[in-house]
Design a protein around this motif. Structure first.
Motif, short mmCIF file in Angstrom:
data_model
loop_
_atom_site.label_atom_id
_atom_site.label_comp_id
_atom_site.label_asym_id
_atom_site.label_seq_id
_atom_site.Cartn_x
_atom_site.Cartn_y
_atom_site.Cartn_z
N GLU A 210 0.82 -1.21 0.00
CA GLU A 210 0.00 0.00 0.00
C GLU A 210 0.85 1.26 0.00
O GLU A 210 0.55 2.23 -0.71
N ALA A 211 1.93 1.27 0.78
CA ALA A 211 2.77 2.46 0.86
C ALA A 211 3.41 2.77 -0.49
O ALA A 211 3.55 3.94 -0.87
N THR A 212 3.79 1.73 -1.22
CA THR A 212 4.40 1.93 -2.53
C THR A 212 3.42 2.61 -3.48
O THR A 212 3.78 3.55 -4.21
N VAL A 213 2.16 2.16 -3.47
CA VAL A 213 1.15 2.76 -4.34
C VAL A 213 0.90 4.21 -3.94
O VAL A 213 0.80 5.11 -4.79
N THR A 214 0.80 4.47 -2.65
CA THR A 214 0.56 5.83 -2.17
C THR A 214 1.70 6.76 -2.58
O THR A 214 1.47 7.88 -3.07
N ASP A 215 2.94 6.31 -2.40
CA ASP A 215 4.09 7.15 -2.76
C ASP A 215 4.17 7.37 -4.26
O ASP A 215 4.48 8.48 -4.72
N ALA A 216 3.89 6.32 -5.04
CA ALA A 216 3.95 6.45 -6.50
C ALA A 216 2.89 7.42 -6.99
O ALA A 216 3.14 8.26 -7.88
N ALA A 217 1.67 7.33 -6.43
CA ALA A 217 0.60 8.23 -6.85
C ALA A 217 0.93 9.68 -6.50
O ALA A 217 0.68 10.60 -7.29
N ALA A 218 1.49 9.89 -5.31
CA ALA A 218 1.85 11.25 -4.91
C ALA A 218 2.92 11.83 -5.84
O ALA A 218 2.85 13.00 -6.24
N TRP A 219 3.91 11.02 -6.18
CA TRP A 219 4.96 11.48 -7.09
C TRP A 219 4.37 11.84 -8.45
O TRP A 219 4.68 12.90 -9.02
N LEU A 220 3.50 10.99 -8.98
CA LEU A 220 2.95 11.22 -10.31
C LEU A 220 2.05 12.46 -10.33
O LEU A 220 2.08 13.23 -11.31
N ARG A 221 1.29 12.69 -9.28
CA ARG A 221 0.42 13.87 -9.26
C ARG A 221 1.25 15.16 -9.35
O ARG A 221 0.78 16.16 -9.91
N ASP A 222 2.44 15.12 -8.82
CA ASP A 222 3.32 16.30 -8.91
C ASP A 222 3.89 16.50 -10.29
O ASP A 222 4.41 17.59 -10.60
N GLN A 223 3.81 15.45 -11.14
CA GLN A 223 4.45 15.51 -12.46
C GLN A 223 3.47 15.81 -13.59
O GLN A 223 3.91 16.09 -14.71
N VAL A 224 2.17 15.76 -13.32
CA VAL A 224 1.19 15.91 -14.39
C VAL A 224 0.29 17.12 -14.14
O VAL A 224 0.21 17.61 -13.00
N GLU A 225 -0.37 17.56 -15.19
CA GLU A 225 -1.36 18.63 -15.05
C GLU A 225 -2.70 18.03 -14.66
O GLU A 225 -3.21 17.13 -15.32
N SER A 226 -3.26 18.53 -13.57
CA SER A 226 -4.54 18.01 -13.08
C SER A 226 -5.69 18.74 -13.76
O SER A 226 -5.56 19.89 -14.16
N PRO A 227 -6.84 18.07 -13.91
CA PRO A 227 -8.01 18.71 -14.53
C PRO A 227 -8.47 19.92 -13.70
O PRO A 227 -8.31 19.94 -12.50
#
Length: 227
Positions: A210-227
């Protein structure tokens, strides 16, 4: 544990009925950490059912078959499953006892209602009449969604696997523009990644930790443009 799901019915192949059973089963199995490797829809033909069930039982830990149960002319699933295992179909005493306990006398039941492959374990239909069956690694459930769901819930503890965790990130960018960041995500984190374009792109991350998924999602959100 890996599983194949087989849905039976000419009406499914003709588009007259939407196959909601496969989707529901896949969701419930995934929640239990079970991997669904194959979903196949077959016509109401004994030979096709026998061939595919025989093939899949050799490849997967379990095969779940839905649809085609009952006494009418196109309810041939039990015959197909029995043929896959080289067994006969015969009246099942436990299935008859359950039906009688539910208020059905033998005279009330259409011929063939309680016939299952020889040696099968009968699965009681709490939401209908036609019983299901379990034999070796094959589970045969009704096609009526309410009946299928009730019967699966009575046996779902027999399906276990490794829990997985999922999180989704939505990006307001073209999918093709995200390829480099998705590649970097895979390098940085031990996650499976799926991207699904629409008005925005939904990127789904999955892993056993679970921690891996949470960390990966947080990293990716910082890298993309959100709607």
């Amino acid at each position: 544990m890996n599983v194949a799901v087989v849905t039976i019915g000419d009406e499914l192949l003709a588009g007259r009925t939407t196959d909601t059973n496969a989707t529901w089963l896949c969701e419930r199995l995934a929640e239990r950490g079970v991997t669904v490797e194959r979903v196949t829809t077959l016509p109401d033909r004994v030979g096709d059912i026998a061939r595919v069930v025989n093939e899949y039982r050799a490849e997967y830990d379990a095969v779940i078959v839905t649809g085609g149960l009952g006494p009418t002319h196109d309810d041939v699933t039990m015959d197909g499953v029995a043929a896959a295992l080289g067994r006969s179909v015969e009246e099942h005493d436990d299935a008859l006892a359950w039906l009688e306990a539910d208020g059905y006398s033998r005279g009330d039941l259409a011929s063939g209602t309680a016939e299952l492959p020889a040696g099968a374990r009968a699965l009681h239909n709490d939401a209908g009449v036609a019983p299901g069956a379990a034999l070796e690694s094959i589970y045969v459930l009704p096609g009526v969604p309410a009946e299928m769901k009730a019967m699966f819930e009575s046996i779902e503890d027999e399906f276990t696997g490794t829990p997985t965790y999922r999180e989704a990130v939505v990006a307001d960018e073209p999918e093709s523009a995200l390829l480099d960041r998705i590649a970097e995500l895979r390098d940085r984190f031990d996650v499976s990644v799926g991207s699904y374009p629409g008005e925005s792109v939904r990127i789904e991350l999955e892993a056993g930790d679970e921690a891996t998924v949470t960390d990966a999602a947080a990293w990716l959100r910082d890298q993309v443009e959100s709607p």
